[in-house]
Design a protein around this motif. Structure first.
Motif, PDB file in Angstrom:
ATOM      1  N   THR A  74      35.803  35.659  36.971  1.00 27.93           N
ATOM      2  CA  THR A  74      37.255  35.653  36.730  1.00 27.93           C
ATOM      3  C   THR A  74      37.663  36.853  35.885  1.00 27.93           C
ATOM      4  OG1 THR A  74      37.390  33.253  36.939  1.00 27.93           O
ATOM      5  CG2 THR A  74      39.164  34.344  35.719  1.00 27.93           C
ATOM      6  N   ALA A  75      36.918  37.127  34.806  1.00 28.33           N
ATOM      7  CA  ALA A  75      37.257  38.254  33.929  1.00 28.33           C
ATOM      8  C   ALA A  75      37.192  39.582  34.683  1.00 28.33           C
ATOM      9  CB  ALA A  75      36.322  38.283  32.724  1.00 28.33           C
ATOM     10  N   LEU A  76      36.172  39.746  35.512  1.00 25.71           N
ATOM     11  CA  LEU A  76      36.033  40.991  36.276  1.00 25.71           C
ATOM     12  C   LEU A  76      37.155  41.149  37.302  1.00 25.71           C
ATOM     13  CD1 LEU A  76      32.171  41.013  36.772  1.00 25.71           C
ATOM     14  CD2 LEU A  76      33.486  42.587  35.346  1.00 25.71           C
ATOM     15  N   LEU A  77      37.494  40.060  37.978  1.00 24.19           N
ATOM     16  CA  LEU A  77      38.580  40.121  38.969  1.00 24.19           C
ATOM     17  C   LEU A  77      39.922  40.395  38.290  1.00 24.19           C
ATOM     18  CD1 LEU A  77      37.576  37.186  41.362  1.00 24.19           C
ATOM     19  CD2 LEU A  77      37.499  39.639  41.871  1.00 24.19           C
ATOM     20  N   GLY A  82      44.239  44.208  37.041  1.00 27.50           N
ATOM     21  CA  GLY A  82      45.145  44.588  35.966  1.00 27.50           C
ATOM     22  C   GLY A  82      45.948  43.413  35.430  1.00 27.50           C
ATOM     23  N   ALA A  83      45.391  42.222  35.541  1.00 30.49           N
ATOM     24  CA  ALA A  83      46.080  41.008  35.080  1.00 30.49           C
ATOM     25  C   ALA A  83      45.396  40.484  33.825  1.00 30.49           C
ATOM     26  CB  ALA A  83      46.062  39.950  36.170  1.00 30.49           C
ATOM     27  N   SER A  84      46.126  39.679  33.046  1.00 30.86           N
ATOM     28  CA  SER A  84      45.551  39.178  31.806  1.00 30.86           C
ATOM     29  C   SER A  84      45.031  37.750  31.904  1.00 30.86           C
ATOM     30  CB  SER A  84      46.567  39.271  30.675  1.00 30.86           C
ATOM     31  OG  SER A  84      47.727  38.545  31.009  1.00 30.86           O
ATOM     32  N   GLU A  85      45.604  36.960  32.824  1.00 29.94           N
ATOM     33  CA  GLU A  85      45.136  35.576  32.949  1.00 29.94           C
ATOM     34  C   GLU A  85      45.401  35.057  34.354  1.00 29.94           C
ATOM     35  OE1 GLU A  85      48.916  33.094  31.176  1.00 29.94           O
ATOM     36  OE2 GLU A  85      47.409  33.817  29.772  1.00 29.94           O
ATOM     37  N   GLY A  88      47.579  29.974  37.583  1.00 34.19           N
ATOM     38  CA  GLY A  88      47.942  28.602  37.235  1.00 34.19           C
ATOM     39  C   GLY A  88      48.725  27.931  38.357  1.00 34.19           C
ATOM     40  N   ASP A  89      49.391  28.714  39.186  1.00 34.50           N
ATOM     41  CA  ASP A  89      50.140  28.198  40.343  1.00 34.50           C
ATOM     42  C   ASP A  89      49.940  29.186  41.484  1.00 34.50           C
ATOM     43  OD1 ASP A  89      51.855  27.048  42.154  1.00 34.50           O
ATOM     44  OD2 ASP A  89      53.693  27.555  41.073  1.00 34.50           O
ATOM     45  N   THR A  90      48.735  29.179  42.021  1.00 34.13           N
ATOM     46  CA  THR A  90      48.362  30.207  43.007  1.00 34.13           C
ATOM     47  C   THR A  90      49.162  30.145  44.294  1.00 34.13           C
ATOM     48  OG1 THR A  90      46.565  28.824  43.844  1.00 34.13           O
ATOM     49  CG2 THR A  90      46.029  30.380  42.089  1.00 34.13           C
ATOM     50  N   ALA A  91      49.732  29.004  44.603  1.00 34.76           N
ATOM     51  CA  ALA A  91      50.529  28.899  45.832  1.00 34.76           C
ATOM     52  C   ALA A  91      51.848  29.657  45.714  1.00 34.76           C
ATOM     53  CB  ALA A  91      50.798  27.436  46.153  1.00 34.76           C
ATOM     54  N   HIS A  92      52.389  29.743  44.512  1.00 27.19           N
ATOM     55  CA  HIS A  92      53.715  30.343  44.333  1.00 27.19           C
ATOM     56  C   HIS A  92      53.725  31.615  43.500  1.00 27.19           C
ATOM     57  CE1 HIS A  92      54.412  26.007  45.134  1.00 27.19           C
ATOM     58  NE2 HIS A  92      55.259  26.525  46.003  1.00 27.19           N
ATOM     59  N   LYS A  93      52.671  31.828  42.705  1.00 26.18           N
ATOM     60  CA  LYS A  93      52.696  32.973  41.795  1.00 26.18           C
ATOM     61  C   LYS A  93      51.407  33.781  41.936  1.00 26.18           C
ATOM     62  CE  LYS A  93      52.792  34.079  36.883  1.00 26.18           C
ATOM     63  NZ  LYS A  93      52.372  33.543  35.605  1.00 26.18           N
ATOM     64  N   LYS A  94      51.548  35.007  42.404  1.00 30.24           N
ATOM     65  CA  LYS A  94      50.410  35.919  42.505  1.00 30.24           C
ATOM     66  C   LYS A  94      50.441  36.838  41.289  1.00 30.24           C
ATOM     67  CE  LYS A  94      49.395  34.116  46.413  1.00 30.24           C
ATOM     68  NZ  LYS A  94      48.504  32.988  46.351  1.00 30.24           N
ATOM     69  N   ILE A  95      49.274  37.094  40.711  1.00 37.43           N
ATOM     70  CA  ILE A  95      49.232  37.846  39.458  1.00 37.43           C
ATOM     71  C   ILE A  95      48.787  39.289  39.613  1.00 37.43           C
ATOM     72  CG2 ILE A  95      48.931  35.846  37.979  1.00 37.43           C
ATOM     73  CD1 ILE A  95      45.865  36.648  38.007  1.00 37.43           C
ATOM     74  N   ALA A 132      41.573  31.607  44.221  1.00 39.22           N
ATOM     75  CA  ALA A 132      41.709  30.511  43.255  1.00 39.22           C
ATOM     76  C   ALA A 132      42.445  30.911  41.978  1.00 39.22           C
ATOM     77  CB  ALA A 132      40.330  29.961  42.895  1.00 39.22           C
ATOM     78  N   ILE A 133      42.458  32.210  41.653  1.00 38.04           N
ATOM     79  CA  ILE A 133      43.150  32.617  40.422  1.00 38.04           C
ATOM     80  C   ILE A 133      44.460  33.360  40.702  1.00 38.04           C
ATOM     81  CG2 ILE A 133      41.090  32.598  38.979  1.00 38.04           C
ATOM     82  CD1 ILE A 133      40.942  35.633  39.211  1.00 38.04           C
ATOM     83  N   GLY A 134      44.838  33.462  41.976  1.00 38.03           N
ATOM     84  CA  GLY A 134      46.142  34.033  42.308  1.00 38.03           C
ATOM     85  C   GLY A 134      46.161  35.527  42.528  1.00 38.03           C
ATOM     86  N   ILE A 135      45.051  36.080  42.978  1.00 32.48           N
ATOM     87  CA  ILE A 135      44.980  37.517  43.260  1.00 32.48           C
ATOM     88  C   ILE A 135      44.980  37.732  44.766  1.00 32.48           C
ATOM     89  CG2 ILE A 135      43.490  39.559  43.117  1.00 32.48           C
ATOM     90  CD1 ILE A 135      42.575  38.552  40.375  1.00 32.48           C
ATOM     91  N   THR A 136      45.775  38.687  45.217  1.00 33.33           N
ATOM     92  CA  THR A 136      45.745  39.065  46.626  1.00 33.33           C
ATOM     93  C   THR A 136      44.770  40.229  46.803  1.00 33.33           C
ATOM     94  OG1 THR A 136      47.619  40.570  46.305  1.00 33.33           O
ATOM     95  CG2 THR A 136      48.127  38.334  47.087  1.00 33.33           C
ATOM     96  N   VAL A 137      44.329  40.425  48.030  1.00 34.38           N
ATOM     97  CA  VAL A 137      43.424  41.529  48.337  1.00 34.38           C
ATOM     98  C   VAL A 137      44.084  42.360  49.430  1.00 34.38           C
ATOM     99  CG1 VAL A 137      41.129  42.176  49.168  1.00 34.38           C
ATOM    100  CG2 VAL A 137      41.403  40.175  47.672  1.00 34.38           C
TER     101      VAL A 137
END
Length: 170
Positions: A74-77, A82-85, A88-95, A132-137
């Motif tokens: 998680t920390a590496l991703l 460039g995100a800090s955390e 929490g709501d991966t369906a609606h909020k991408k970080i 799972a943590i809300g990151i797109t690729v």
């Protein structure tokens, strides 16, 4: 040779000559400032991330060896995106967003602690973690890319890094 091992988790590049590290090192008659500097140098590539560090000390000679672990997936991703955390709501909020090659980079860094036998398997696992943590690729849902990895659409890119994967981190 009697040895003592100290295990700590520090922020990469930001160890401080303070408790609990300083008293333990002082007790073993080591130069606290020198050890902290070496830890910071060894962990500087992981700035802003929690990193496990192990210091093995020969109590007779006062020689020591610093081993740096690997931050969490998680920390590496999060760093790569460039995100800090996590969202929490991966369906609606991408970080954040990572390029596919960033996923490969993290896979190679994590290889020693991953159970995947192949780079393709490791990448698929990391795509699941990114989802799972809300990151797109590459601006897309990582779940879609897992299917494409299975279909072979990324084989050319993966093959470029296969030697690095097979050769390890060195």
């Amino acid at each position: 040779m009697p040895t003592k091992t100290i295990k700590i988790v520090i922020e990469g590049g930001n160890a401080k000559p303070a408790p609990p590290l300083a008293p333990t090192l002082s007790q073993l008659k080591l130069n606290v400032g020198e050890v902290v500097k070496k830890i910071n140098d060894a962990t500087s590539q992981f700035k802003g991330m929690s990193v496990p560090v192990s210091i093995e000390i020969d109590t007779n000679t006062k020689k020591y060896n610093i081993s740096v672990g690997i931050p969490t997936t998680t920390a590496l991703l999060l760093k790569e995106a460039g995100a800090s955390e996590p969202s929490g709501d991966t369906a609606h909020k991408k970080i954040g967003n990572i390029h596919f090659e960033g996923i490969i980079k993290v896979a190679i860094m994590k290889k020693p602690s991953m159970t995947s036998k192949s780079l393709k398997g490791a990448v698929k696992s990391l795509l699941g973690s990114a989802h799972a943590i809300g990151i797109t690729v590459d601006g897309r849902d990582p779940k879609e890319l897992v299917k494409e990895v299975d279909e072979g659409k990324f084989d050319e890119v993966l093959n470029k890094y296969e030697e690095k994967w097979n050769g390890g981190l060195e």
